[in-house]
Design an enzyme around this catalytic site. Structure first.
Site: not given
Length: 428
Positions: A198, A209, A279, A287, A315, A409
């Site tokens: 990640d 992300d 998120h 987040h 994700e 993700e």
């Protein structure tokens, strides 16, 4: 992914490198003291030519250390994958009003898409190299350094202007998330392991992300990875302006749980890890801050809609275990939540908080990053900040021991005209 890029013309003194041509002066026959002789042929160099239209091609190094701004000197970075909206929002693709709104957003320095795309290009190049070189026998610290050294160089780390978006997650096997090595960690990647990678980078607080899973385990677990990749792509496809979060989760769950993993005579249904979510992301907040939205990966009754301009990490996590994680193990991940409401008692805590504010702000970080800054003997101060509610600790999240978990993700941007999957690459 290394993308060839247009570059600026070379300086005046850059030449094409062709071999120098030679030119002869005319030879003249003469007689000296009655002896015929030929004049010596003299050679002289032609002036060096400048090759019209020649360019200096800047290429990525190996390991990657060339900042992406040098690969894209025009400042224009590749768009991600573009997907049209469905149903009632399909008109947005051709609407002149929406196109004008899209251009206005991109031209505004505060909202420009350039920072996002620059971070996405860093992500693609870093993970391409990581997938090439990571192998069993490496320690988790070595793997983290491979990724983070490349990320810092390519994003051209500069304080809070650009840098790593959050600690590199390298969660193994039944650990689904929030593990990165602390100092002294001696865990070695082994054949038989499944590792979630990640990676986060940011430019101007705009975080990209994106995660993928690498496996050296029994080939039967390939179905686990296929299930999670399919579920993530389903979530991306179903997301969009006016999409209801609970319905996105239902589509993800249906895709994920259509897969099975067969090990010998045992068959394991792939389960969504129900208490892990995608998120929203806002500037400097992974987040989405206090008003952030969660994107479930199972069916829920959440009727909240996605909205134009929002930025999401879609994700999904799949497991051969119970499909639910708990907190367990040594903490490595932290993030500052808010400023203290009362004065801190410990001088060391005040000093540590100052360092956190200067170097990370509200971006997540790990203990290795404090070590890198030269912070020492900080655990007491760190625990004080956690207990005061100023810093949040994020322990590793694990399913049942002996089970296997996987993660994929992508980050997507809900533009006025189209949905842009900014982190999409050739690999996933």
């Amino acid at each position: 992914m290394i993308v060839p890029a247009p570059v600026n013309p070379p300086p005046e003194d850059v030449v094409d490198g062709e071999e120098e041509e030679e030119e002869e002066e005319d030879g003249v026959a003469s007689k000296v003291d009655g002896v015929a002789g030929e004049a010596k042929k003299k050679k002289k160099k032609k002036p060096k030519k400048k090759k019209k239209g020649s360019t200096v091609v800047v290429k990525q190094s190996e390991p990657p250390r060339v900042g992406v701004s040098l690969l894209f000197p025009s400042g224009v970075y590749p768009e991600g994958e573009l997907q049209e909206y469905k149903d009632d929002n399909h008109y947005r693709t051709t609407s002149e009003e929406m196109r004008a709104r899209d251009r206005a957003i991109d031209e505004d320095p505060e909202t420009t898409y350039t920072n996002i795309r620059r971070g996405a290009e860093v992500h693609r190049e870093v993970r391409a190299y990581a997938q090439k070189v990571i192998k069993p026998g490496m320690t988790m610290t070595e793997i983290a350094n491979v990724i983070e050294d490349a990320s810092r160089a390519l994003v051209e780390e500069k304080g809070l202007e650009s840098g790593i978006g959050f600690p590199t997650g390298l969660s193994l096997n039944h650990c689904a998330a929030h593990y990165t090595p602390n100092a002294g960690d001696n865990i070695v990647l082994k054949h038989g392991d499944i590792m979630k990678v990640d990676i986060g980078v940011h430019v101007g607080g705009r975080i990209v992300d994106s995660a993928f899973t690498m496996s050296w385990a029994d080939p039967a677990y390939d179905e686990l990875l296929k299930a999670v990749k399919d579920a993530t792509n389903t979530g991306v496809r179903e997301s969009g302006i006016d999409a209801r979060l609970g319905e996105v989760g239902a589509a993800i769950q249906e895709a994920m749980e259509s897969y099975e993993v067969t090990l010998g005579t045992d068959t394991h249904k792939v389960k969504c890890i129900e208490n892990l979510n995608g998120h929203s992301i806002t500037k400097y907040s992974i987040h989405g801050g206090p008003r952030g939205k969660s994107v479930p990966i199972v069916a829920t009754g959440d009727q909240t809609k996605m909205e134009e301009g929002e930025y999401f990490a879609i994700e999904t996590f799949g497991s051969t275990g119970r499909g639910r994680v708990i907190e367990e193990g040594e903490v490595s991940h932290y993030a500052k939540m808010h400023d203290p409401v009362q004065p801190l008692r410990l001088t060391s805590a005040k000093s540590l908080l100052k360092s956190i504010n200067q170097n990370f702000g509200t971006l997540p970080w790990c203990r290795r990053y404090l070590d890198r800054l030269g912070e020492t003997k900080y655990l007491l101060a760190l625990n004080h900040l956690v207990n005061a509610g100023i810093v949040q600790a994020y322990p590793p999240l694990v399913d049942r021991k002996g089970s296997m978990t996987a993660q994929f993700e992508h980050t997507l941007l809900l533009r006025p005209t189209v949905k842009e999957v900014v982190s999409r690459g050739d690999d996933y």
